[in-house]
Design a protein around this motif. Structure first.
Motif, mmCIF file in Angstrom:
data_model
loop_
_atom_site.group_PDB
_atom_site.id
_atom_site.type_symbol
_atom_site.label_atom_id
_atom_site.label_comp_id
_atom_site.label_asym_id
_atom_site.label_seq_id
_atom_site.Cartn_x
_atom_site.Cartn_y
_atom_site.Cartn_z
ATOM 1 N N ASP A 272 48.920 10.306 23.683
ATOM 2 C CA ASP A 272 50.348 10.543 23.881
ATOM 3 C C ASP A 272 50.577 11.552 25.008
ATOM 4 O O ASP A 272 51.432 11.346 25.877
ATOM 5 N N ALA A 273 49.798 12.631 25.004
ATOM 6 C CA ALA A 273 49.935 13.643 26.052
ATOM 7 C C ALA A 273 49.546 13.071 27.417
ATOM 8 O O ALA A 273 50.211 13.331 28.424
ATOM 9 N N LEU A 274 48.485 12.269 27.457
ATOM 10 C CA LEU A 274 48.064 11.650 28.708
ATOM 11 C C LEU A 274 49.142 10.720 29.249
ATOM 12 O O LEU A 274 49.489 10.778 30.432
ATOM 13 N N LEU A 275 49.702 9.894 28.393
ATOM 14 C CA LEU A 275 50.742 8.964 28.831
ATOM 15 C C LEU A 275 51.995 9.705 29.290
ATOM 16 O O LEU A 275 52.651 9.297 30.253
ATOM 17 N N HIS A 276 52.318 10.797 28.617
ATOM 18 C CA HIS A 276 53.466 11.614 29.041
ATOM 19 C C HIS A 276 53.203 12.191 30.437
ATOM 20 O O HIS A 276 54.082 12.184 31.297
ATOM 21 N N GLY A 277 51.985 12.681 30.674
ATOM 22 C CA GLY A 277 51.643 13.226 31.985
ATOM 23 C C GLY A 277 51.710 12.180 33.073
ATOM 24 O O GLY A 277 52.212 12.430 34.174
ATOM 25 N N LEU A 278 51.220 10.964 32.781
ATOM 26 C CA LEU A 278 51.292 9.886 33.760
ATOM 27 C C LEU A 278 52.739 9.485 34.025
ATOM 28 O O LEU A 278 53.111 9.189 35.161
ATOM 29 N N GLN A 279 53.558 9.502 32.984
ATOM 30 C CA GLN A 279 54.970 9.192 33.160
ATOM 31 C C GLN A 279 55.623 10.228 34.085
ATOM 32 O O GLN A 279 56.403 9.877 34.966
ATOM 33 N N GLU A 280 55.286 11.502 33.894
ATOM 34 C CA GLU A 280 55.818 12.549 34.770
ATOM 35 C C GLU A 280 55.389 12.313 36.220
ATOM 36 O O GLU A 280 56.197 12.461 37.139
ATOM 37 N N CYS A 281 54.127 11.946 36.406
ATOM 38 C CA CYS A 281 53.651 11.643 37.767
ATOM 39 C C CYS A 281 54.454 10.505 38.367
ATOM 40 O O CYS A 281 54.919 10.598 39.509
ATOM 41 N N HIS A 282 54.602 9.429 37.618
ATOM 42 C CA HIS A 282 55.299 8.249 38.131
ATOM 43 C C HIS A 282 56.759 8.552 38.430
ATOM 44 O O HIS A 282 57.303 8.085 39.437
ATOM 45 N N GLN A 283 57.404 9.362 37.584
ATOM 46 C CA GLN A 283 58.796 9.729 37.834
ATOM 47 C C GLN A 283 58.936 10.564 39.101
ATOM 48 O O GLN A 283 59.982 10.565 39.729
ATOM 49 N N ARG A 284 57.872 11.258 39.473
ATOM 50 C CA ARG A 284 57.883 12.060 40.704
ATOM 51 C C ARG A 284 57.351 11.274 41.896
ATOM 52 O O ARG A 284 57.166 11.828 42.974
ATOM 53 N N GLY A 285 57.061 10.004 41.675
ATOM 54 C CA GLY A 285 56.611 9.155 42.767
ATOM 55 C C GLY A 285 55.148 9.287 43.108
ATOM 56 O O GLY A 285 54.740 9.015 44.230
#
Length: 97
Positions: free
Chosen positions: A13-26
């Motif tokens: 869950d934490a990993l996916l949240h971190g990847l989501q943050e990366c993707h939202q920042r492009g």
């Protein structure tokens, strides 16, 4: 030794949240593997860090803060679309609290 199911689910869950943050920042990491996922003990508990953005691609440079952009700049001071190796997402977060 295998992680208990609950701990593994929290890590994912934490990993996916971190990847989501990366993707939202492009930012697309492009090299996710166990060796680039670290658990780090903090006073508030364990956090997950994503490391090694050496193959990362930037899709939205305007979504990065000025400080975060510095980590992705090439030797010509232009945004090259890749990051230097061993960059952790925590540095991007620190640049944009």
């Amino acid at each position: 030794q295998a992680l208990p199911q609950h701990d593994a689910a929290e890590l994912c869950d934490a990993l996916l949240h971190g990847l989501q943050e990366c993707h939202q920042r492009g930012v697309l990491h492009l090299d996710i593997k166990p060796s680039v996922i670290w658990e780090v003990a903090q006073p508030a508990g364990v956090i997950v860090k994503i490391l090694d953005f050496g193959l990362a691609r930037i899709t939205s440079p305007q979504s990065l803060t000025a400080d975060a952009r510095k980590f992705f700049e090439g030797p010509t001071n232009g945004l090259q679309g890749t990051a230097r190796p061993k960059l952790g997402i925590d540095r991007m977060e620190a640049a944009n609290p």
